[in-house]
Enzyme design. Sequence first.
Site, PDB file in Angstrom:
ATOM      1  N   HIS A 100     -50.286  -8.942 -47.662  1.00 42.04           N
ATOM      2  CA  HIS A 100     -50.946  -9.205 -48.942  1.00 42.04           C
ATOM      3  C   HIS A 100     -52.287  -9.896 -48.738  1.00 42.04           C
ATOM      4  O   HIS A 100     -52.707 -10.147 -47.608  1.00 42.04           O
ATOM      5  CB  HIS A 100     -50.029 -10.019 -49.863  1.00 42.04           C
ATOM      6  CG  HIS A 100     -49.626 -11.367 -49.331  1.00 42.04           C
ATOM      7  ND1 HIS A 100     -50.483 -12.436 -49.224  1.00 42.04           N
ATOM      8  CD2 HIS A 100     -48.420 -11.816 -48.892  1.00 42.04           C
ATOM      9  CE1 HIS A 100     -49.843 -13.484 -48.742  1.00 42.04           C
ATOM     10  NE2 HIS A 100     -48.586 -13.135 -48.522  1.00 42.04           N
ATOM     11  N   CYS A 111     -45.370 -14.057 -44.338  1.00 47.05           N
ATOM     12  CA  CYS A 111     -46.016 -12.770 -44.560  1.00 47.05           C
ATOM     13  C   CYS A 111     -47.255 -12.650 -43.670  1.00 47.05           C
ATOM     14  O   CYS A 111     -47.556 -13.527 -42.873  1.00 47.05           O
ATOM     15  CB  CYS A 111     -46.423 -12.639 -46.034  1.00 47.05           C
ATOM     16  SG  CYS A 111     -45.033 -12.555 -47.175  1.00 47.05           S
TER      17      CYS A 111
END
Length: 135
Positions: A100, A111
């Site tokens: 992201h 992430c």
Amino acid sequence: MDKTEGDQATPIGYLPFRHVFYRADRIARPLTRLRVEALAPDDGWCDDPSHRDYNRQVTLPHDGRHERLWRDDHCYDLCVVLGWNDDPVIAGRGSAIFLHLPPQSGATEGCIALAEPLLRELISGSETGIEVRTD
């Protein structure tokens, strides 16, 4: 790597691209061969290892612990779901591993974050995943 829910670590290995979420009210639809879905305010992701929906997209409100995908910040304005602990899902092995946009803090909770131009370039090409290494 022994990945567990909430350890704030990124899994090591090849993580295939599954599909793309984006905020249609904020950015243009990404050009990619991957499945693309515009996020809605009631989209979430279950991160509750004891729930039957663990490591899956859910509709809010949801009775299990979850993360809201429709965020005030811009992290998930463009977001790729990575293939981690999804085939099969194993409770407690980690959930919601996404590629992201960078958070304001500069750190993710496990992430991978890339600037929007680079992320768009990556998913528009022939790449089918990302290799995460320790070196």
